[in-house]
Design a protein around this motif. Sequence first.
Motif, PDB file in Angstrom:
ATOM      1  N   GLY A  36      -1.846  -4.810   4.390  1.00 32.49           N
ATOM      2  CA  GLY A  36      -0.686  -4.851   3.513  1.00 32.49           C
ATOM      3  C   GLY A  36       0.465  -4.039   4.079  1.00 32.49           C
ATOM      4  O   GLY A  36       0.333  -3.312   5.072  1.00 32.49           O
ATOM      5  N   TYR A  37       1.621  -4.154   3.442  1.00 31.94           N
ATOM      6  CA  TYR A  37       2.825  -3.443   3.869  1.00 31.94           C
ATOM      7  C   TYR A  37       2.730  -2.007   3.373  1.00 31.94           C
ATOM      8  O   TYR A  37       2.669  -1.749   2.172  1.00 31.94           O
ATOM      9  N   LYS A  38       2.713  -1.064   4.301  1.00 34.12           N
ATOM     10  CA  LYS A  38       2.422   0.339   3.978  1.00 34.12           C
ATOM     11  C   LYS A  38       3.712   1.155   3.853  1.00 34.12           C
ATOM     12  O   LYS A  38       4.513   1.212   4.793  1.00 34.12           O
ATOM     13  N   ILE A  39       3.865   1.779   2.686  1.00 32.28           N
ATOM     14  CA  ILE A  39       5.018   2.635   2.390  1.00 32.28           C
ATOM     15  C   ILE A  39       4.500   4.044   2.128  1.00 32.28           C
ATOM     16  O   ILE A  39       3.597   4.233   1.305  1.00 32.28           O
ATOM     17  N   LEU A  40       5.064   5.017   2.818  1.00 34.81           N
ATOM     18  CA  LEU A  40       4.653   6.410   2.639  1.00 34.81           C
ATOM     19  C   LEU A  40       5.787   7.209   2.027  1.00 34.81           C
ATOM     20  O   LEU A  40       6.893   7.260   2.585  1.00 34.81           O
ATOM     21  N   LEU A  41       5.524   7.840   0.882  1.00 31.34           N
ATOM     22  CA  LEU A  41       6.452   8.795   0.294  1.00 31.34           C
ATOM     23  C   LEU A  41       6.164  10.148   0.938  1.00 31.34           C
ATOM     24  O   LEU A  41       5.061  10.689   0.812  1.00 31.34           O
TER      25      LEU A  41
ATOM     26  N   ASN B   9       0.716   3.749  12.217  1.00 32.42           N
ATOM     27  CA  ASN B   9       0.922   2.369  11.801  1.00 32.42           C
ATOM     28  C   ASN B   9       1.328   2.328  10.325  1.00 32.42           C
ATOM     29  O   ASN B   9       0.564   1.910   9.464  1.00 32.42           O
ATOM     30  N   ILE B  10       2.524   2.805  10.056  1.00 36.36           N
ATOM     31  CA  ILE B  10       3.082   2.836   8.710  1.00 36.36           C
ATOM     32  C   ILE B  10       4.426   2.121   8.761  1.00 36.36           C
ATOM     33  O   ILE B  10       5.270   2.413   9.613  1.00 36.36           O
ATOM     34  N   ASP B  11       4.628   1.175   7.845  1.00 39.47           N
ATOM     35  CA  ASP B  11       5.798   0.299   7.934  1.00 39.47           C
ATOM     36  C   ASP B  11       7.086   0.964   7.497  1.00 39.47           C
ATOM     37  O   ASP B  11       8.145   0.711   8.065  1.00 39.47           O
ATOM     38  N   LEU B  12       7.020   1.816   6.475  1.00 37.66           N
ATOM     39  CA  LEU B  12       8.241   2.408   5.932  1.00 37.66           C
ATOM     40  C   LEU B  12       7.926   3.799   5.394  1.00 37.66           C
ATOM     41  O   LEU B  12       6.930   3.982   4.691  1.00 37.66           O
ATOM     42  N   VAL B  13       8.775   4.765   5.714  1.00 39.36           N
ATOM     43  CA  VAL B  13       8.611   6.141   5.244  1.00 39.36           C
ATOM     44  C   VAL B  13       9.871   6.529   4.475  1.00 39.36           C
ATOM     45  O   VAL B  13      10.996   6.348   4.959  1.00 39.36           O
TER      46      VAL B  13
ATOM     47  N   VAL C   7       0.886  -1.158   0.000  1.00 41.27           N
ATOM     48  CA  VAL C   7       0.000   0.000   0.000  1.00 41.27           C
ATOM     49  C   VAL C   7       0.931   1.216   0.000  1.00 41.27           C
ATOM     50  O   VAL C   7       1.645   1.461   0.974  1.00 41.27           O
ATOM     51  N   ILE C   8       0.956   1.947  -1.124  1.00 46.50           N
ATOM     52  CA  ILE C   8       1.932   3.020  -1.316  1.00 46.50           C
ATOM     53  C   ILE C   8       1.192   4.350  -1.331  1.00 46.50           C
ATOM     54  O   ILE C   8       0.295   4.566  -2.156  1.00 46.50           O
ATOM     55  N   GLY C   9       1.550   5.245  -0.407  1.00 43.54           N
ATOM     56  CA  GLY C   9       0.905   6.547  -0.302  1.00 43.54           C
ATOM     57  C   GLY C   9       1.898   7.680  -0.470  1.00 43.54           C
ATOM     58  O   GLY C   9       3.114   7.482  -0.371  1.00 43.54           O
TER      59      GLY C   9
END
Length: 264
Positions: A168-173, A191-195, A118-120
Amino acid sequence: MKETVNNIPAPVSLTIALIADFHNADPQPVIQSLNRNHPDIIAVVGDFLVGYRPEADNLIVESQENVLPFLTACASIAPTYVSLGNHEWMISDEDIEKVQETGVVMLDNSWVEERGLVIGGLTSAIISNYREFRQGKKERYPYRSRHSHPAFLMPDASWLTEFEQQEGYKILLCHHPEYWSLREPFIINRNIDLVLSGHAHGGQVHLFGHGLYAPGQGLFPKFTSGVYDRRLIVSRGLANTAHPVPRIFNPTEVVYIELGGGRK
């Protein structure tokens, strides 16, 4: 130019190329690096433009000659996701349409689900503020003499609550690393896996493992490059716009992140 971050825990195994602060630079060194390293996805975390008003009424993304070819090349190499930084402060709907025509996925306070991810993308507060100023004005890029100080601006983070609830695995740009824990929206608590971030330009002058100055953080910044709290990765970026402070002992970079150990 290459920096690799290995073995970031994740339920999927793939390689992400993190690109920050392109600033309409020469795209060839970046494209050559991407072609050599074959990332599975590319994350462009803002400041692909240089933030000045174009002459006449030309579209910004067309007046800065390297931007659209760079994004087109990225999209031809791997699925590419783009968020908006402070230098995109006056980007218009027409500019965004042109960016999307390159084949990249624009994440403007929004997210997509792809490949178990999940890419935001969190848009810079300066853009949200300028959009309010633009309302009701006829010009594509209405003139503004100065911005409010970024420390007093808030990004539109209302959508993050729903984003962090997705499976899902959440990635935030997120272009601004200071949003992590120095100022709202304090992403560290979500609750965000990677920033993935940039903006700090590696601290401009990098001595003894520390940067001297970063936009948004000032002197002796906390977040300039590398991995923090096992979830925030900051790129030194590709250009220098924090004049008159030069880049010293601070090479530009494309960061390659090996999720779950990367490709086998």
